[in-house]
Design a protein around this motif. Structure first.
Motif, PDB file in Angstrom:
ATOM      1  N   ALA A  60      66.199  45.318   8.535  1.00  0.00           N
ATOM      2  CA  ALA A  60      67.059  44.151   8.366  1.00  0.00           C
ATOM      3  C   ALA A  60      68.227  44.563   7.487  1.00  0.00           C
ATOM      4  O   ALA A  60      68.138  45.556   6.751  1.00  0.00           O
ATOM      5  CB  ALA A  60      66.299  43.003   7.699  1.00  0.00           C
ATOM      6  N   LYS A  61      69.303  43.808   7.597  1.00  0.00           N
ATOM      7  CA  LYS A  61      70.384  43.983   6.638  1.00  0.00           C
ATOM      8  C   LYS A  61      70.268  42.839   5.644  1.00  0.00           C
ATOM      9  O   LYS A  61      70.246  41.668   6.033  1.00  0.00           O
ATOM     10  CB  LYS A  61      71.739  43.945   7.342  1.00  0.00           C
ATOM     11  N   VAL A  62      70.164  43.209   4.373  1.00  0.00           N
ATOM     12  CA  VAL A  62      69.964  42.190   3.339  1.00  0.00           C
ATOM     13  C   VAL A  62      71.253  42.005   2.543  1.00  0.00           C
ATOM     14  O   VAL A  62      71.746  42.942   1.912  1.00  0.00           O
ATOM     15  CB  VAL A  62      68.802  42.576   2.399  1.00  0.00           C
ATOM     16  N   THR A  63      71.803  40.800   2.608  1.00  0.00           N
ATOM     17  CA  THR A  63      72.988  40.456   1.823  1.00  0.00           C
ATOM     18  C   THR A  63      72.543  39.511   0.713  1.00  0.00           C
ATOM     19  O   THR A  63      71.821  38.546   0.977  1.00  0.00           O
ATOM     20  CB  THR A  63      74.050  39.756   2.697  1.00  0.00           C
ATOM     21  N   VAL A  64      72.972  39.810  -0.511  1.00  0.00           N
ATOM     22  CA  VAL A  64      72.530  39.001  -1.646  1.00  0.00           C
ATOM     23  C   VAL A  64      73.728  38.333  -2.311  1.00  0.00           C
ATOM     24  O   VAL A  64      74.708  38.997  -2.648  1.00  0.00           O
ATOM     25  CB  VAL A  64      71.780  39.865  -2.676  1.00  0.00           C
ATOM     26  N   LEU A  65      73.636  37.015  -2.482  1.00  0.00           N
ATOM     27  CA  LEU A  65      74.636  36.267  -3.244  1.00  0.00           C
ATOM     28  C   LEU A  65      74.030  35.934  -4.593  1.00  0.00           C
ATOM     29  O   LEU A  65      72.859  35.570  -4.668  1.00  0.00           O
ATOM     30  CB  LEU A  65      74.957  34.936  -2.564  1.00  0.00           C
ATOM     31  N   ALA A  66      74.830  36.028  -5.658  1.00  0.00           N
ATOM     32  CA  ALA A  66      74.305  35.611  -6.949  1.00  0.00           C
ATOM     33  C   ALA A  66      75.333  34.756  -7.659  1.00  0.00           C
ATOM     34  O   ALA A  66      76.539  34.955  -7.522  1.00  0.00           O
ATOM     35  CB  ALA A  66      73.936  36.820  -7.804  1.00  0.00           C
ATOM     36  N   ILE A  67      74.831  33.795  -8.424  1.00  0.00           N
ATOM     37  CA  ILE A  67      75.714  32.890  -9.160  1.00  0.00           C
ATOM     38  C   ILE A  67      75.171  32.667 -10.563  1.00  0.00           C
ATOM     39  O   ILE A  67      73.963  32.588 -10.752  1.00  0.00           O
ATOM     40  CB  ILE A  67      75.869  31.550  -8.404  1.00  0.00           C
ATOM     41  N   GLY A  68      76.081  32.600 -11.519  1.00  0.00           N
ATOM     42  CA  GLY A  68      75.685  32.278 -12.883  1.00  0.00           C
ATOM     43  C   GLY A  68      75.869  33.452 -13.820  1.00  0.00           C
ATOM     44  O   GLY A  68      76.207  34.567 -13.399  1.00  0.00           O
ATOM     45  N   GLU A  69      75.621  33.177 -15.101  1.00  0.00           N
ATOM     46  CA  GLU A  69      75.859  34.187 -16.113  1.00  0.00           C
ATOM     47  C   GLU A  69      74.889  35.367 -15.960  1.00  0.00           C
ATOM     48  O   GLU A  69      73.686  35.167 -15.893  1.00  0.00           O
ATOM     49  CB  GLU A  69      75.692  33.553 -17.501  1.00  0.00           C
ATOM     50  N   GLY A  70      75.445  36.565 -15.878  1.00  0.00           N
ATOM     51  CA  GLY A  70      74.602  37.739 -15.703  1.00  0.00           C
ATOM     52  C   GLY A  70      74.393  38.083 -14.240  1.00  0.00           C
ATOM     53  O   GLY A  70      73.564  38.935 -13.899  1.00  0.00           O
ATOM     54  N   ALA A  71      75.154  37.442 -13.354  1.00  0.00           N
ATOM     55  CA  ALA A  71      74.974  37.664 -11.909  1.00  0.00           C
ATOM     56  C   ALA A  71      75.181  39.140 -11.548  1.00  0.00           C
ATOM     57  O   ALA A  71      74.427  39.692 -10.743  1.00  0.00           O
ATOM     58  CB  ALA A  71      75.924  36.770 -11.118  1.00  0.00           C
TER      59      ALA A  71
END
Ligand code: FAD
Ligand code: AMP
Lengths: 254, 321
Positions: free
Chosen positions: A55-66
């Motif tokens: 699989a191709k894994v795309t990661v989104l992150a939000i917030g302090e320390g992302a």
């Protein structure tokens, strides 16, 4: 399979929380921020699926320390990592975030969106069912096992009291993970250092699709209700008291 | 206005938390309002025998479905709301409710507040108190109507289980929709309590994340043995594989009511309290004096749990010999 994972940074609430002067938020100045535990499990499930069937894994992150957490995600096997701008000093509303996730699910041609079943700030609703309903994709929350089975997934959901339900879920789908199929892996320092070179993309936020949910008039820290009789902080003394409590409740050694 | 109390369960049975939703709905109903219990499952009989505290029952029946998946539940509820009218939807905070509440709010573009503890009617809006940060903060929210509320189990008492008159029951057939669902239940796993049944235990020693590592579980096991208690754990301890799933107490574990419940290194998140707050004698040990566990404990201590385990074990050994 294209998998989209969402990671939300949450204030560490294990210590004492203080409120801002206007009483409308928590004082974030001295707080540590940690990855939402359930999102960590969601990331692990995405990586496990990648290892099992590609699989191709795309990661989104939000917030302090992302950024730090995105490097950790890359070290664990994520293919693409993207930081989303957050609003400083505000809670991360999953209701508002859903539009952005839907946008990425489309632009990344995701077959599967995974995130934690909840976060400590999702007062106005949970991310997985919002995204599922907006995309008209099936969604299952509270999962503790995810396995690919051809072009479908077998997903087990905890229902409480030891009861679980396994679903066959057609893709595309959205899953709210409670516990990863295997406990989240440990990442070595050397892997982390290597991954620190991974470029972190910058994502854009979309405006919320929904009407305002509610107005927060004020926050307060619940008073200890004082119902507990305090035995103090001296272990010897506490042990002595507990033995007495057991005896007076007919639970002493006989 | 219509106030919808969402019931849930499986194999045609409704869970007790459904009756809490009816109490919450009744509490807001004024003259002319209708409290409608909504049920989705394989047969309406069990629901009809219990939801008499509501004004009506709308039962969405898929005769083959032991479980009606949340997506189908939410879609059908939206259809019912379109027919019956706007108002307030009360959903329990449960595995199913987590999916239903936001799905309904999204489909109708209605406000939603989760983890609700208290509700008052404020003319055209609702004032609700809801939990943030695992119950460490409470938020006073003003919610415009119509709205969806996801309500904490235990926040409202169960309504009395009485039958509802047959002429107040509307049944709709959703078999086709359930069959069309893209998430299809293929197996229901039931627990095997032959190894351990916490619900039958008189005394429980429950350890939380504060126990730190797997090796320390043995210390707690020794203490439990001295107390004649079963050892149990909070979710993180079980997730780490340090104790078996059947030893988890809380929302996704067992709901227990022993004579003695000793909580060691447990913060007292609402999902944990749901499983143990009714115990007869609760003793909590946590170094954080503000830990919410102290709100349900009868006795609280703020010493280190390791010091306590060793002091108490020694005393019990001495008195036992
Ligand atoms: C859908 C859903 C279902 C859930 N179901 C469950 C469930 O069934 N059961 C459950 O338990 N949770 C459940 N949870 C998780 C729950 O929200 C909490 O995350 C969990 O209960 C926290 O466990 P804890 O108290 O052990 O850990 P923490 O919250 O991390 O608390 C650890 C505590 O230990 C104290 N401590 C640390 N070291 C020491 C020491 N040396 N001595 C004394 N005290 C110490 C700390 O002060 C802290 O308060 C569920 C969550 C969701 C979303
Ligand atoms: N519970 C369900 N699960 C999956 N698809 C459904 C469900 N209910 C309706 N549909 C389909 O969703 C589309 C819109 O249906 P409706 O919600 O009735 O407007 C139709 O193609 C229905 O067959």
């Amino acid at each position: 399979m294209n998998i989209l994972v969402i990671l939300r940074m949450m204030p560490d609430a294990t210590g004492e929380l203080l409120l801002t002067e206007d009483g409308l938020g928590i004082d974030r100045e001295w707080l540590d921020f940690q990855l939402n535990d359930f999102d960590d499990h969601a990331l692990e499930d995405a990586i496990l699926l990648k290892e099992a069937s590609g699989a191709k894994v795309t990661v989104l992150a939000i917030g302090e320390g992302a950024n730090r957490v995105l490097q950790m995600a890359a070290a664990r096997g994520a293919d693409e990592v993207i930081a989303l701008p957050g609003e400083e000093d505000e809670l991360i509303s999953s209701r508002d975030l859903a539009a952005t996730v839907v946008d990425f699910a489309r632009s990344k041609s995701a077959d599967l969106v995974v995130c934690g079943v909840q976060s400590s700030e999702d007062l106005f609703g949970q991310l997985a069912p919002y995204v599922g309903a907006m995309l008209e994709w099936p969604h299952v929350s509270g999962t503790n096992r995810i396995q690919a089975s051809g072009d479908r997934l077998h997903v087990t959901q905890e229902r409480g009291a030891g009861v679980s339900v396994t679903y066959e879920v057609a893709l595309p789908a959205v899953l709210g993970v409670q516990t990863a199929t295997k406990a989240p892996r440990y990442v070595s320092g050397s892997k982390l250092r290597e991954a620190s070179k991974t470029p972190i993309g910058k994502g854009e936020r979309q405006a919320s699709s929904f009407a305002l949910s509610a107005t927060i008039g004020g926050l307060h820290i619940p008073e200890q209700n004082g119902s507990a009789l305090q035995l103090g902080d001296d272990a010897e003394h506490v042990a002595e008291r507990i033995v007495a409590i057991l005896e007076s409740n007919g639970m002493g050694r006989n | 206005m219509k106030i919808y109390a969402c019931t849930e369960g499986r194999s045609g049975q409704v869970d007790a938390v459904s009756l809490e939703m009816i109490t919450a709905a009744r509490g807001l109903a004024r003259d002319g309002d209708d409290v409608i219990a909504f049920f989705a499952g394989s047969a309406a009989e069990d629901a009809a025998s219990k939801v008499g505290a509501a004004d009506r029952l709308v039962a969405a029946i898929a005769s083959q479905a032991d479980i009606v998946v949340a997506e189908t539940y939410a879609r059908q509820l939206c259809h019912v709301i379109a027919v019956e009218g706007d108002g307030i939807v009360m959903v329990p905070y449960s595995a199913n409710g987590l999916d239903v509440a936001s799905s309904v709010a999204a489909r109708l573009n209605w406000p939603l507040v989760s983890y609700v503890e208290r509700i008052t009617h404020d003319g055209g809006s609702l004032s609700v108190v809801a939990q943030l940060y695992g119950g460490k903060v409470l938020a006073d929210c003003s919610v415009p109507l119509p709205a969806v509320l996801m309500i904490n189990p235990g926040a409202f008492k169960e309504a009395e289980a009485t039958p509802i008159a047959a002429d107040r029951v509307t049944t709709i057939d959703i078999s086709e929709h359930a069959a069309a669902s893209r998430a299809r239940p293929i197996a229901i796993g039931l627990p095997d309590f032959s190894d351990v049944d916490l619900k039958a235990a008189d005394r429980i020693v429950c350890v939380g994340r504060g126990i730190g590592d797997e090796a320390s579980i043995d210390l707690a096991r020794d203490l439990a043995a001295l107390l004649g208690a079963e050892i149990a754990g909070s979710r993180p301890v079980v997730d780490n594989g340090w104790l078996s799933k059947l030893r988890q107490v809380g929302k996704s574990g067992q709901k227990v009511k022993p004579k003695l419940y000793m909580a060691l290194g447990i913060s007292g998140a609402p999902e944990h309290l749901e499983g143990m707050a009714q115990s007869d004698v609760i003793i909590a040990v946590n170094t954080d004096p503000k830990a919410p566990i102290f709100n349900v404990a009868h006795y609280g201590a703020t010493c280190d749990l390791f010091d306590l385990m060793s002091s108490l074990s020694e005393r019990l050994k001495a008195s036992g010999s």
